[in-house]
Design a protein around this motif. Structure first.
Motif, mmCIF file in Angstrom:
data_model
loop_
_atom_site.group_PDB
_atom_site.id
_atom_site.type_symbol
_atom_site.label_atom_id
_atom_site.label_comp_id
_atom_site.label_asym_id
_atom_site.label_seq_id
_atom_site.Cartn_x
_atom_site.Cartn_y
_atom_site.Cartn_z
ATOM 1 N N GLU A 26 0.847 -1.189 0.000
ATOM 2 C CA GLU A 26 0.000 0.000 0.000
ATOM 3 C C GLU A 26 0.884 1.241 0.000
ATOM 4 O O GLU A 26 1.888 1.288 0.710
ATOM 5 C CB GLU A 26 -0.886 -0.011 1.249
ATOM 6 C CG GLU A 26 -2.116 0.858 1.119
ATOM 7 C CD GLU A 26 -2.981 0.811 2.385
ATOM 8 O OE1 GLU A 26 -3.932 1.618 2.441
ATOM 9 O OE2 GLU A 26 -2.697 0.019 3.297
ATOM 10 N N LEU A 27 0.519 2.216 -0.830
ATOM 11 C CA LEU A 27 1.277 3.467 -0.883
ATOM 12 C C LEU A 27 0.473 4.562 -0.185
ATOM 13 O O LEU A 27 -0.695 4.786 -0.491
ATOM 14 C CB LEU A 27 1.552 3.860 -2.339
ATOM 15 C CG LEU A 27 2.538 5.014 -2.535
ATOM 16 C CD1 LEU A 27 3.927 4.656 -2.043
ATOM 17 C CD2 LEU A 27 2.614 5.417 -4.010
ATOM 18 N N LYS A 28 1.124 5.219 0.769
ATOM 19 C CA LYS A 28 0.425 6.225 1.563
ATOM 20 C C LYS A 28 1.169 7.556 1.504
ATOM 21 O O LYS A 28 2.313 7.614 1.067
ATOM 22 C CB LYS A 28 0.325 5.755 3.012
ATOM 23 C CG LYS A 28 -0.412 4.422 3.149
ATOM 24 C CD LYS A 28 -0.697 4.095 4.602
ATOM 25 C CE LYS A 28 -1.511 2.809 4.704
ATOM 26 N NZ LYS A 28 -2.190 2.687 6.008
ATOM 27 N N VAL A 29 0.518 8.603 1.970
ATOM 28 C CA VAL A 29 1.122 9.932 2.005
ATOM 29 C C VAL A 29 0.889 10.526 3.394
ATOM 30 O O VAL A 29 -0.187 10.345 3.980
ATOM 31 C CB VAL A 29 0.502 10.857 0.925
ATOM 32 C CG1 VAL A 29 1.083 12.263 1.018
ATOM 33 C CG2 VAL A 29 0.715 10.288 -0.466
ATOM 34 N N LEU A 30 1.890 11.214 3.900
ATOM 35 C CA LEU A 30 1.828 11.780 5.247
ATOM 36 C C LEU A 30 1.151 13.158 5.209
ATOM 37 O O LEU A 30 1.591 14.051 4.504
ATOM 38 C CB LEU A 30 3.248 11.902 5.795
ATOM 39 C CG LEU A 30 3.433 12.142 7.282
ATOM 40 C CD1 LEU A 30 2.664 11.135 8.113
ATOM 41 C CD2 LEU A 30 4.915 12.083 7.628
ATOM 42 N N VAL A 31 0.062 13.285 5.981
ATOM 43 C CA VAL A 31 -0.734 14.521 5.957
ATOM 44 C C VAL A 31 -1.017 14.985 7.388
ATOM 45 O O VAL A 31 -1.333 14.184 8.264
ATOM 46 C CB VAL A 31 -2.072 14.293 5.205
ATOM 47 C CG1 VAL A 31 -2.981 15.508 5.322
ATOM 48 C CG2 VAL A 31 -1.818 13.952 3.743
ATOM 49 N N SER A 32 -0.901 16.293 7.590
ATOM 50 C CA SER A 32 -1.243 16.899 8.872
ATOM 51 C C SER A 32 -2.662 17.443 8.824
ATOM 52 O O SER A 32 -3.054 18.094 7.849
ATOM 53 C CB SER A 32 -0.280 18.055 9.165
ATOM 54 O OG SER A 32 -0.899 19.023 9.995
ATOM 55 N N LYS A 33 -3.427 17.161 9.876
ATOM 56 C CA LYS A 33 -4.665 17.931 10.061
ATOM 57 C C LYS A 33 -4.299 19.075 10.985
ATOM 58 O O LYS A 33 -3.855 18.856 12.117
ATOM 59 C CB LYS A 33 -5.761 17.062 10.681
ATOM 60 C CG LYS A 33 -7.072 17.821 10.763
ATOM 61 C CD LYS A 33 -8.233 16.976 11.220
ATOM 62 C CE LYS A 33 -9.498 17.830 11.176
ATOM 63 N NZ LYS A 33 -10.631 17.162 11.833
ATOM 64 N N ILE A 34 -4.427 20.298 10.466
ATOM 65 C CA ILE A 34 -3.988 21.467 11.223
ATOM 66 C C ILE A 34 -4.835 21.631 12.484
ATOM 67 O O ILE A 34 -6.047 21.444 12.464
ATOM 68 C CB ILE A 34 -4.082 22.743 10.334
ATOM 69 C CG1 ILE A 34 -3.197 22.600 9.091
ATOM 70 C CG2 ILE A 34 -3.677 23.990 11.116
ATOM 71 C CD1 ILE A 34 -1.720 22.568 9.354
#
Lengths: 243, 243
Positions: A26-34
């Motif tokens: 699985e390919l994922k991306v790192l995301v911040s919820k502000i």
């Protein structure tokens, strides 16, 4: 609160990081919820200190915002359209969080406002990491810092979705000529593990023989003994990346 | 004289262009001799207007400084070390040209001085053009704007020599996957012309058969009729780039 000014940071210049994570096909991306009301999702990003180089800043920002350090982090593209500003996002944050800012006595100076709403040229960096090998942290700025499947990203702020698309394109274009991919594999591995990784990143399936030929033609792998799996005939070879 | 300020331009951000020129098996680079005493040689460069995108700025700067327009101009790398400034060069210009500035009543304001000697992050762009197809112009800033053989470059200012080296590395790495190279060839051409170009850029010699196979394997060429040269047996095929 930190105040923003050109004594501290290079004005109008930002860094945004597209961090791809791989785990179990699985390919994922790192995301911040502000950490403000308004459901704002952002790539890990920040500004460049006057006293630091841009690559150095990218590593620092990534470490500060996510805890990820000592990885292969590469610049892939600049995002510098004339109308590229934070203005809309920043106004939304101000409107939705007025009470919070008042109760915390957080005051934005005129200089802060000018800084935060000005045009920014962003230097885009990307990396590909093994999700099992990193421990995420977050800052006061982040309600969360999480991996999202690349097909299930939240609605990202500004042009961050475009940044992910462009970074994925770049990653695919350079996977063969970059040692980055072998950082995701254990010290020794079987060809099936490489194929899983490639199939996940390119979202294609390859025939076993063609894939093996293509990878061996890159001449970056050393073949070791066979991996003993119990079945006598079909034991696959182990490989190691030639450094 | 133009005054520099952050109302007009993005501060601390510059663009430098490495323009490779090809002519008769020779690879050259476009260099300006700055129109001031001090023997200062520079790549064509400039600043980004607040109202324009960075790619747009690169095209404008190249056109203004050299006359070259409508070409494939690509970003290849940023140069953003912490200590990267124009300071030493600018002080040299001031010292060596004091009389000229006085006689012309050119006065640098404090703001100009701060601007010109500040740290700059440079966005590096490159292009490869056919020297026969471009007509060079120059500006008041340039004593000359000329092609220099890549092995006979003058002593370039700041890190401009490193910029040329990195751009050459990038050009070589991407020549196969980039249509840029076929812009240098006429509408139809023989394989020998492609080989001359590759041999010049990579500074290697290839065997005719291996080279032909490698290029045909890229699957970007269409084979046409043979080129009639007088000799009956050895007429080479003409090729055309598939658009």
């Amino acid at each position: 609160m930190n105040h923003f000014n050109s004594q501290t940071y290079i004005p109008q210049l930002a860094i945004d990081c597209v961090i791809f994570g791989y785990k179990e096909k699985e390919l994922k991306v790192l995301v911040s919820k502000i950490h403000f009301k308004g459901d704002i999702y952002s790539l890990p990003s920040g500004f460049i200190f006057q006293h630091e180089g841009v690559d150095e800043a990218a590593h620092r920002i990534l470490k500060e915002r996510t805890g990820i350090a000592n990885i292969f982090l590469e610049h892939y593209q600049n995002f510098g359209q004339a109308n590229r500003t934070n203005k809309a996002i920043f106004q939304k944050i101000i409107e939705k969080n007025r009470e919070f800012f008042e109760s915390e006595k957080i005051i934005f100076t005129q200089a802060d406002l000018e800084w935060l709403t000005s045009r920014f040229v962003s230097l885009g960096y990307y990396a590909l990491v093994d999700i099992n090998k990193v421990t995420l942290t977050k800052t006061e700025m982040d309600e969360s810092m999480e991996w999202y499947n690349i097909h299930e990203l939240p609605n990202l702020m500004m042009d961050h979705e475009e940044m992910v698309k462009k970074a994925l394109k770049y990653l695919r274009l350079h996977l063969d000529t970059n040692i980055i991919v072998f950082n995701l594999l254990p010290e020794t591995f079987i060809m099936k593990e490489v194929q899983d990784l490639y199939e996940t990143i390119y979202e294609e399936t390859y025939s076993r023989n063609n894939f093996q030929k293509k990878i061996l033609d890159l001449k970056v792998l050393e073949r070791l003994e066979k991996k003993f799996t119990g079945a006598q005939n079909k034991a696959p070879y182990l490989y190691r990346f030639k450094r």
